[in-house]
Design an enzyme around this catalytic site. Structure first.
Site, PDB file in Angstrom:
ATOM      1  CD  GLU A  64     112.178 107.450 -26.369  1.00 28.75           C
ATOM      2  OE1 GLU A  64     113.179 107.763 -27.035  1.00 28.75           O
ATOM      3  OE2 GLU A  64     111.325 108.280 -25.998  1.00 28.75           O
ATOM      4  CG  HIS A 103     117.380 108.374  12.786  1.00 26.82           C
ATOM      5  ND1 HIS A 103     117.496 107.425  11.795  1.00 26.82           N
ATOM      6  CD2 HIS A 103     116.526 107.853  13.723  1.00 26.82           C
ATOM      7  CE1 HIS A 103     116.774 106.374  12.124  1.00 26.82           C
ATOM      8  NE2 HIS A 103     116.168 106.591  13.276  1.00 26.82           N
TER       9      HIS A 103
END
Length: 461
Positions: A200, A441
């Site tokens: 990069e 949940h």
């Protein structure tokens, strides 16, 4: 042969077919022009095939971790690249066939094959045919950039298209480009079994993200054995098929990496250079993107541009939203605008990074009274149960208005959970709308209220 239509749509990416259907149902006689594969980038060389390959890579990684879950397979994991390719192509081909069937059944819509070029603002040539229309909608997409690296014309390399046609596993894949395409393919092929090196040019991965996001992604990739070389300037390509090298002469110290295959993932450019836009008088910017206003209108009345070619977004979802904006303004008398869109996207490594709105650094630069909430995925029950605890949730709020400014969720199911926050942002509701909500949940999204209940000033420990 001369043909006249009320409207022409050039390109069959995400925006084109949907708009063609709406135009046809309005009573217009519509031509859709496609020079290559129906469905555009997403269906053929983008989202659908790449995420299919990501799924195969995830399956390979999960198989390697089977014993952590009490699942024993009795041997090493072997990836059959030919089978991965077959599965990927099958899903992509079916998707393209579905789009073709959809276009074929649209009322008042004709699909024409060939490359369209302008002869005037109301006239297009497709092979030997001249197509005339009062309304022209451009949806021509983009393609991989060919960088001006020394050696690019002599050293064999792959783009995001060619790498998906590999039937054999590279021994060592070198990737130039540490953004979304490069990182997704890097982790994918590492999980398939290749050695992978990512080069990069910037000093950090994903430099537009907040530094802790970039650092966490580096950690995730390095844990899997991916080599990273950052700050690699003055890149030069060397070698031949099966023996390629990347040399970064300006890196300190000078960097050289050798491998068997090379992927260049250094950006994309719009497919506007062969449309003859000058003959229509359509303006483009210095990068070739068609200049449009807030409703996707070009500077020439009667010509619109949607999707990757207008430079207003480089994603399937922004392209589809361009269609919605055009349809709203042209057909529904509803003044929808590009500027109403909240930036949102995802990086589909594992775990994924989901982003919405501003980063913390962007919010500070814009003068907001920034409040930040962070929760590591190691404190999210669903992530613990799945044994996938890398990453974190981060929310950004304006302390004066109580408005959500942005969010980053780097973690399991983050690409789905982010929409709880994104929808709240579109509703312009205060962040307490989320904190007062009751979530199911055990899920990842149930911890978003908790993250928002622990806001601190930006920079506070």
């Amino acid at each position: 042969m001369n043909q006249h239509f009320d409207a022409v749509v050039v390109g069959t990416g995400q925006a084109g077919p949907s708009l063609a259907e709406r135009l046809g149902k309005s009573g217009r006689k519509v031509a859709v022009i496609e020079r290559k594969l129906v469905g555009g980038t997403c269906v053929n060389t983008g989202c659908i095939p790449t995420k299919t390959m990501v799924a195969s890579a995830y399956a390979a990684q999960l198989a390697r971790r089977g014993e952590e879950y009490g699942v024993h397979h009795g041997g090493s994991v072997r990836v059959d690249m030919a089978q991965v390719w077959k599965r990927t192509r099958g899903i992509s081909d079916r998707s393209r066939g579905n789009v073709e069937s959809w276009l074929g059944g649209m009322p008042n819509v004709t699909l024409l094959r060939g490359h369209a070029t302008f002869e005037s603002p109301r006239r297009l040539r497709v092979g030997d045919d001249v197509i005339e229309a009062n309304e022209i909608f451009l949806n021509v997409g983009g393609r991989a950039v060919k960088p001006d690296f020394p050696g690019v014309d002599s050293v064999p390399y792959l783009t995001n298209v060619g790498i998906m046609d590999l039937r054999e596993l590279p021994r060592h894949l070198i990737i130039v480009g540490g953004s979304y395409i490069g990182l997704e393919f890097g982790q994918m092929f590492r999980r398939f079994g290749s050695d992978v090196t990512i080069v990069e040019r910037s000093e950090r991965l994903l430099p537009r993200e907040d530094p802790e996001v970039s650092a966490a992604i580096v950690d995730i990739l390095q844990r899997e054995g991916i080599a990273l070389h950052l700050g690699a300037e003055c890149i030069e390509l060397q070698g031949c098929a099966g023996d390629v090298a990347i040399v970064a002469r300006c890196a300190d110290p000078r960097m050289e990496v050798r491998g068997t295959h090379l992927l260049l993932a250094v950006g994309r450019r719009p497919n506007t250079d062969t449309l003859g836009l000058d003959k229509a008088g359509v303006a483009t910017d210095e990068h070739g993107y068609i200049v449009v206003d807030d409703a996707c209108r070009t500077n020439v009345p009667g010509i619109w541009a949607m999707g990757d070619c207008n430079g207003k977004g480089a994603f399937t979802h922004t392209s589809y939203n361009d269609y919605e904006i055009v349809a709203a303004n042209v057909l529904d008398n509803e003044p929808r605008r590009i500027s109403d869109r909240i930036a949102t996207y995802a990086l589909f490594i594992d775990p994924p990074l989901a982003r919405a709105g501003l980063t913390e650094q962007e919010a500070l630069r814009r003068g907001h009274d920034v409040r930040v909430g962070v929760r590591p995925m190691a404190r999210v029950g669903r992530a613990i149960e799945r044994g996938e605890t890398l990453g974190f949730m981060k929310v950004i709020v304006d302390g004066r208005s109580n408005q959500l400014l942005g969010a980053a969720i780097l973690g399991v199911n983050g690409d789905e959970a982010i929409h709880c926050l994104l929808d709240t942002m579109y509703a312009k509701a205060p962040y307490q709308t989320v904190t007062h909500a009751v979530h199911i949940h055990p899920t990842v999204a149930e911890l978003l209220p908790t993250t928002l209940q622990d806001l601190r000033p930006a920079g506070a420990s």
